[in-house]
Design a protein around this motif. Structure first.
Motif, PDB file in Angstrom:
ATOM      1  N   ALA A   5       0.834  -1.199   0.000  1.00 42.13           N
ATOM      2  CA  ALA A   5       0.000   0.000   0.000  1.00 42.13           C
ATOM      3  C   ALA A   5       0.864   1.242   0.000  1.00 42.13           C
ATOM      4  CB  ALA A   5      -0.909   0.014   1.222  1.00 42.13           C
ATOM      5  N   ALA A   6       0.266   2.340  -0.499  1.00 39.95           N
ATOM      6  CA  ALA A   6       1.001   3.599  -0.527  1.00 39.95           C
ATOM      7  C   ALA A   6       1.456   3.972   0.862  1.00 39.95           C
ATOM      8  CB  ALA A   6       0.105   4.702  -1.096  1.00 39.95           C
ATOM      9  N   PHE A   7       2.713   4.457   0.958  1.00 37.18           N
ATOM     10  CA  PHE A   7       3.310   4.886   2.225  1.00 37.18           C
ATOM     11  C   PHE A   7       3.363   3.744   3.236  1.00 37.18           C
ATOM     12  CE2 PHE A   7       0.977   8.729   0.657  1.00 37.18           C
ATOM     13  CZ  PHE A   7       2.075   9.290   0.069  1.00 37.18           C
ATOM     14  N   ARG A   8       3.318   2.509   2.751  1.00 42.31           N
ATOM     15  CA  ARG A   8       3.423   1.329   3.614  1.00 42.31           C
ATOM     16  C   ARG A   8       2.375   1.332   4.722  1.00 42.31           C
ATOM     17  NH1 ARG A   8       8.201  -1.266   2.459  1.00 42.31           N
ATOM     18  NH2 ARG A   8       9.697  -0.047   1.257  1.00 42.31           N
ATOM     19  N   VAL A   9       1.154   1.666   4.359  1.00 43.79           N
ATOM     20  CA  VAL A   9       0.075   1.691   5.343  1.00 43.79           C
ATOM     21  C   VAL A   9      -0.175   0.286   5.886  1.00 43.79           C
ATOM     22  CG1 VAL A   9      -2.373   2.144   5.674  1.00 43.79           C
ATOM     23  CG2 VAL A   9      -0.997   3.704   4.311  1.00 43.79           C
ATOM     24  N   THR A  10      -0.225  -0.702   5.016  1.00 47.44           N
ATOM     25  CA  THR A  10      -0.438  -2.085   5.431  1.00 47.44           C
ATOM     26  C   THR A  10      -0.137  -2.977   4.243  1.00 47.44           C
ATOM     27  OG1 THR A  10      -1.973  -3.589   6.524  1.00 47.44           O
ATOM     28  CG2 THR A  10      -2.880  -2.217   4.778  1.00 47.44           C
ATOM     29  N   GLN A  11      -0.255  -4.270   4.430  1.00 46.35           N
ATOM     30  CA  GLN A  11      -0.148  -5.221   3.324  1.00 46.35           C
ATOM     31  C   GLN A  11      -1.557  -5.557   2.846  1.00 46.35           C
ATOM     32  OE1 GLN A  11       2.515  -6.520   1.767  1.00 46.35           O
ATOM     33  NE2 GLN A  11       3.962  -5.328   2.970  1.00 46.35           N
ATOM     34  N   ILE A  12      -1.793  -5.401   1.562  1.00 53.22           N
ATOM     35  CA  ILE A  12      -3.113  -5.622   0.993  1.00 53.22           C
ATOM     36  C   ILE A  12      -3.236  -7.076   0.528  1.00 53.22           C
ATOM     37  CG2 ILE A  12      -4.743  -4.920  -0.797  1.00 53.22           C
ATOM     38  CD1 ILE A  12      -4.236  -2.876   1.405  1.00 53.22           C
ATOM     39  N   THR A  13      -4.235  -7.771   1.051  1.00 53.04           N
ATOM     40  CA  THR A  13      -4.457  -9.165   0.703  1.00 53.04           C
ATOM     41  C   THR A  13      -5.689  -9.272  -0.194  1.00 53.04           C
ATOM     42  OG1 THR A  13      -5.892  -9.586   2.603  1.00 53.04           O
ATOM     43  CG2 THR A  13      -3.504  -9.819   2.940  1.00 53.04           C
ATOM     44  N   GLU A  14      -5.983 -10.489  -0.615  1.00 52.44           N
ATOM     45  CA  GLU A  14      -7.162 -10.727  -1.441  1.00 52.44           C
ATOM     46  C   GLU A  14      -8.438 -10.357  -0.695  1.00 52.44           C
ATOM     47  OE1 GLU A  14      -9.192 -11.424  -4.779  1.00 52.44           O
ATOM     48  OE2 GLU A  14      -6.994 -11.495  -4.578  1.00 52.44           O
ATOM     49  N   THR A  15      -8.431 -10.508   0.627  1.00 54.69           N
ATOM     50  CA  THR A  15      -9.599 -10.125   1.428  1.00 54.69           C
ATOM     51  C   THR A  15      -9.864  -8.624   1.317  1.00 54.69           C
ATOM     52  OG1 THR A  15      -9.196 -11.916   3.003  1.00 54.69           O
ATOM     53  CG2 THR A  15     -10.583 -10.084   3.757  1.00 54.69           C
ATOM     54  N   CYS A  40     -10.840   3.883   4.768  1.00 61.72           N
ATOM     55  CA  CYS A  40      -9.984   4.324   5.872  1.00 61.72           C
ATOM     56  C   CYS A  40     -10.670   4.081   7.211  1.00 61.72           C
ATOM     57  CB  CYS A  40      -9.641   5.803   5.715  1.00 61.72           C
ATOM     58  SG  CYS A  40      -8.418   6.161   4.439  1.00 61.72           S
ATOM     59  N   ARG A  41     -11.959   4.387   7.277  1.00 53.38           N
ATOM     60  CA  ARG A  41     -12.692   4.144   8.525  1.00 53.38           C
ATOM     61  C   ARG A  41     -12.758   2.642   8.827  1.00 53.38           C
ATOM     62  NH1 ARG A  41     -16.590   7.823   6.173  1.00 53.38           N
ATOM     63  NH2 ARG A  41     -16.266   9.938   6.951  1.00 53.38           N
ATOM     64  N   LEU A  42     -13.040   1.858   7.796  1.00 56.77           N
ATOM     65  CA  LEU A  42     -13.191   0.423   7.972  1.00 56.77           C
ATOM     66  C   LEU A  42     -11.890  -0.225   8.437  1.00 56.77           C
ATOM     67  CD1 LEU A  42     -15.062  -2.055   7.584  1.00 56.77           C
ATOM     68  CD2 LEU A  42     -14.224  -2.178   5.227  1.00 56.77           C
ATOM     69  N   TRP A  43     -10.772   0.229   7.875  1.00 55.99           N
ATOM     70  CA  TRP A  43      -9.474  -0.372   8.184  1.00 55.99           C
ATOM     71  C   TRP A  43      -8.677   0.422   9.227  1.00 55.99           C
ATOM     72  CZ3 TRP A  43      -8.510  -0.875   2.246  1.00 55.99           C
ATOM     73  CH2 TRP A  43      -9.210  -1.990   1.747  1.00 55.99           C
ATOM     74  N   ASN A  44      -9.292   1.479   9.745  1.00 60.26           N
ATOM     75  CA  ASN A  44      -8.641   2.316  10.763  1.00 60.26           C
ATOM     76  C   ASN A  44      -7.313   2.878  10.266  1.00 60.26           C
ATOM     77  OD1 ASN A  44      -8.662   3.544  13.313  1.00 60.26           O
ATOM     78  ND2 ASN A  44      -7.366   1.954  14.187  1.00 60.26           N
ATOM     79  N   LEU A  60      -3.461   3.903  -3.477  1.00 60.47           N
ATOM     80  CA  LEU A  60      -3.554   2.441  -3.509  1.00 60.47           C
ATOM     81  C   LEU A  60      -4.631   1.987  -4.483  1.00 60.47           C
ATOM     82  CD1 LEU A  60      -3.040  -0.447  -2.415  1.00 60.47           C
ATOM     83  CD2 LEU A  60      -4.742   0.073  -0.657  1.00 60.47           C
ATOM     84  N   LEU A  61      -5.803   2.628  -4.426  1.00 61.14           N
ATOM     85  CA  LEU A  61      -6.897   2.252  -5.321  1.00 61.14           C
ATOM     86  C   LEU A  61      -6.506   2.424  -6.788  1.00 61.14           C
ATOM     87  CD1 LEU A  61      -9.911   3.835  -3.387  1.00 61.14           C
ATOM     88  CD2 LEU A  61      -9.323   1.407  -3.549  1.00 61.14           C
TER      89      LEU A  61
END
Length: 291
Positions: A5-15, A40-44, A60-61
């Motif tokens: 993800a942009a700026f290393r926010v998290t690792q994006i999985t198939e989920t 952002c709200r959903l994933w905090n 990221l999108l």
């Protein structure tokens, strides 16, 4: 499959990708901005100062769409910065991550930016490109700051402009009636933009910058306009931000707006509800009782 993800926010999985697809399918009227905010709200996804990382999410999108993994809603026909009062020209700048400790960036350099200043094009472009409200120029008395670290890297932008014409929470805090407000509104200014650049991730930097600016703005305003300031205000959109940096910098929370703008003459124009934060610059405020 994982995507950075942009700026290393998290690792994006198939989920994560399936969640995005489902939101798009279930909400065909949503804009790209609305989609990124909901994710952002959903994933905090918030920065250390409580700012929603919707720009990172949008990046990221776009990357996922470029890879053929999702299909985003069509772009709005309206131009985000339509009706600009100022031209915006791209300015090359580094987006290399700035991390570490606050002490590693000191001393900081604060530039007061005017239209003739060499940093004016960069100031405009940074706000235009990275602040969720963009930038379309200034009207009336205002103050603009661009902050650099010891290595001459830009860190943040501040824009102060006209105070809100009327704000019940603020006016009650000061003790203003209508006449007092009309006579003394010129001694207030609104922090309409505070942009900590998205690749800057340094603990306590945001509140430190607010303190740096609040200590000098009264003098800067006096030199520029021939009169001082007694109070700073800002409105924090509660669905996007938590106001943590303002709280840490000793700004006072005094209540919420009513969800109407200064153009809402018929009480029908709805805007996001915002938290009202104030920072008194004087012990006694003109026309009021607060200190």
């Amino acid at each position: 499959m994982k995507t950075e993800a942009a700026f290393r926010v998290t690792q994006i999985t198939e989920t994560h990708i399936q969640t995005i697809k489902q939101l798009i399918a279930d909400n065909p009227s949503w804009s790209r901005s609305r989609l990124s905010m909901e994710l952002c709200r959903l994933w905090n996804w918030y920065s250390p100062v409580g700012q929603m990382k919707d720009m990172a999410c949008r990046d990221l999108l776009l990357k996922l769409e470029q890879q053929g993994q999702i299909v985003l809603p069509r772009k709005s026909a309206s131009v985000r910065q339509g009706g600009n009062r100022t031209s915006i020209t791209p300015v090359p700048h580094s987006t290399t991550a700035i991390t570490g400790q606050l002490k590693d960036l000191l001393p900081l350099r604060v530039e007061v930016v005017e239209s003739s200043h060499p940093s004016w094009p960069l100031f405009k472009y940074l706000l235009f490109g990275y602040h969720y409200l963009g930038f379309s120029g200034t009207v009336g008395e205002n103050m603009k700051y661009l902050v650099y670290d010891r290595y001459n890297r830009p860190l943040a932008c501040f824009l102060f402009g006209s105070a809100a014409w009327s704000c019940t929470a603020r006016d009650n805090f000061i003790g203003w009636d209508k006449e007092s407000r009309l006579n003394n509104l010129c001694y207030l200014t609104n922090n309409t933009r505070f942009l900590l650049l998205p690749w800057v991730q340094v603990p306590h930097l945001a509140s430190h910058l607010l303190g740096l600016i609040t200590r000098r703005i009264k003098g800067d305003w006096q030199r520029k306009y021939g009169h001082g300031l007694f109070l700073l205000e800002t409105f924090v959109e509660i669905n996007r931000f938590r106001g943590i940096c303002y709280q840490a910098a000793n700004w006072r929370y005094v209540g919420l707006t009513k969800g109407r703008s200064r153009n809402d003459r018929c009480h029908s124009l709805k805007v996001p509800v915002k938290a009202v934060y104030l920072y008194p610059l004087a012990k006694h405020l003109p026309g009021g009782e607060a200190s």
